[in-house]
Design an enzyme around this catalytic site. Structure first.
Site, short mmCIF file in Angstrom:
data_model
loop_
_atom_site.label_atom_id
_atom_site.label_comp_id
_atom_site.label_asym_id
_atom_site.label_seq_id
_atom_site.Cartn_x
_atom_site.Cartn_y
_atom_site.Cartn_z
N GLU A 94 0.81 -1.21 0.00
CA GLU A 94 0.00 0.00 0.00
C GLU A 94 0.85 1.27 0.00
O GLU A 94 1.85 1.37 0.70
CB GLU A 94 -0.90 -0.01 1.23
CG GLU A 94 -1.90 1.13 1.27
CD GLU A 94 -3.05 0.82 2.19
OE1 GLU A 94 -4.03 0.19 1.71
OE2 GLU A 94 -3.00 1.18 3.38
N LYS B 142 0.51 4.96 1.11
CA LYS B 142 -0.27 5.97 1.83
C LYS B 142 0.66 6.93 2.55
O LYS B 142 1.64 6.52 3.16
CB LYS B 142 -1.27 5.33 2.80
CG LYS B 142 -0.71 4.65 4.03
CD LYS B 142 -1.86 4.28 4.96
CE LYS B 142 -1.37 3.46 6.14
NZ LYS B 142 -2.47 3.04 7.01
N GLU C 93 -14.20 -5.34 3.27
CA GLU C 93 -13.43 -5.34 4.51
C GLU C 93 -14.36 -5.46 5.72
O GLU C 93 -15.36 -4.74 5.81
CB GLU C 93 -12.64 -4.04 4.60
CG GLU C 93 -11.88 -3.85 5.90
CD GLU C 93 -11.10 -2.54 5.90
OE1 GLU C 93 -10.22 -2.39 5.04
OE2 GLU C 93 -11.41 -1.67 6.74
N ASN D 5 -9.79 -6.66 8.68
CA ASN D 5 -8.96 -5.58 9.18
C ASN D 5 -8.67 -5.81 10.65
O ASN D 5 -9.59 -5.83 11.47
CB ASN D 5 -9.65 -4.22 8.97
CG ASN D 5 -8.69 -3.06 9.14
OD1 ASN D 5 -7.66 -3.17 9.81
ND2 ASN D 5 -9.01 -1.94 8.53
N GLU E 201 -5.50 -7.72 6.88
CA GLU E 201 -5.11 -6.32 6.69
C GLU E 201 -4.70 -5.67 8.02
O GLU E 201 -5.32 -5.93 9.05
CB GLU E 201 -6.29 -5.50 6.14
CG GLU E 201 -6.91 -6.06 4.89
CD GLU E 201 -8.20 -5.31 4.52
OE1 GLU E 201 -8.88 -5.76 3.61
OE2 GLU E 201 -8.52 -4.28 5.17
N SER E 202 -3.70 -4.83 7.95
CA SER E 202 -3.27 -3.98 9.07
C SER E 202 -2.50 -4.73 10.16
O SER E 202 -2.80 -5.88 10.48
CB SER E 202 -4.45 -3.27 9.74
OG SER E 202 -5.09 -2.41 8.86
#
Length: 273
Positions: free
Chosen positions: A55, A57, A166, A187, A217-218
């Site tokens: 990603e 960002k 998500e 997530n 995710e994350s």
């Protein structure tokens, strides 16, 4: 009002403003609009690939600026050379410091699936995603009523786009699953408190039906975590902050993916021994 609710309220205003400035007919004239879509589902689940959705960002609501000066051209090309399976590009400006232009640049320099990471609340944003060169959109179950999410997912499919949904818990998962999804992401970050726990992924993996590509995710900061998540049944791993906080995100991704490859090979040898 928690941060997610604030982002969504602002997003509705932003979309209304955009609709008045750039009509759909104009978006549909983009060179990308009728172009082919690269399958996120296929690339992320490909056994020879890392499964990493890298990603780009610049900032986040919880951390503020992470990497304000990063070049999307340099980082996105570097991510793919490092062995990422796909890209995720933040296009939300207010909270994440991203722009549609970032995704267009990533598209120009990379042949790979690109996820448009934003807070989708309206069909207009899906048309916009196609017009800037995205292959896949994100729908956040916590931000959308189940019927609205399904309607947006089917609309995305009608344009040829893939959909990553998500979720943060079992309730969101159960109420929001539908046939129009391609990937289901868990997530690990609670969007209301920003606490991170990988247990969220491990608890939900078995509850995601097998026809969907499973993405964690994350909060993934070590290659060994990927081995554990892979063993649990995940195909994909969305990693952003861990790479972006480095002065050279693409080098951080290269080192991470190389180490993951070694651990995966070792795990394979041990299982065959």
């Amino acid at each position: 009002m928690n941060i997610l609710e604030k982002i969504i309220a602002d997003k509705y205003k932003e979309v209304d403003e955009k609709k008045s400035l750039i009509p759909v007919k104009l978006l549909e004239k983009s060179i990308y609009f009728s172009g082919p879509v690269v399958s996120m589902k296929k690339y992320v689940s490909h056994p020879e690939k890392s499964g990493i959705i890298a990603e780009f960002k610049r900032k986040s609501p919880s951390k503020g600026w992470i990497n304000a000066s990063a070049s999307v051209e340099q980082v996105s090309i570097g991510y793919m050379q490092a062995g990422a399976s796909a890209l995720s590009i933040l296009t939300d400006k207010e909270y994440f410091g991203g722009t549609n232009e970032d995704l267009k640049i990533a598209r120009k320099f990379n042949f790979c699936p690109i996820l448009r990471k934003d807070f989708v609340v309206d069909e207009y944003q899906i048309i916009e995603a196609k017009s800037i060169g995205a292959d896949c959109i994100l729908l956040i179950a916590a931000a959308l009523e189940p019927e609205k999410l399904k309607s947006l997912a089917y609309f995305a499919k009608s344009l040829g786009l893939e959909v990553l949904m998500e979720v943060h818990d079992g309730e969101e998962l159960d109420r929001s699953l539908c046939d129009a999804l391609d990937l289901v992401g868990v997530n690990n970050r609670n969007l209301k408190t920003f606490d991170v726990s990988l247990d969220t992924s491990l608890q939900l993996v078995e509850r995601i039906p097998p026809q969907f590509v499973k993405v964690s995710e994350s909060g993934i900061s070590e290659p060994k975590t990927l081995v554990e998540l892979k063993k649990a049944g995940f195909d994909g791993f969305l990693i952003g902050e861990n790479f972006m906080k480095s002065s050279r995100p693409e080098q951080a991704a290269y080192n991470f993916i190389k180490e993951f490859g070694k651990l995966k090979a070792l795990e394979s040898e041990l299982s065959q021994a």
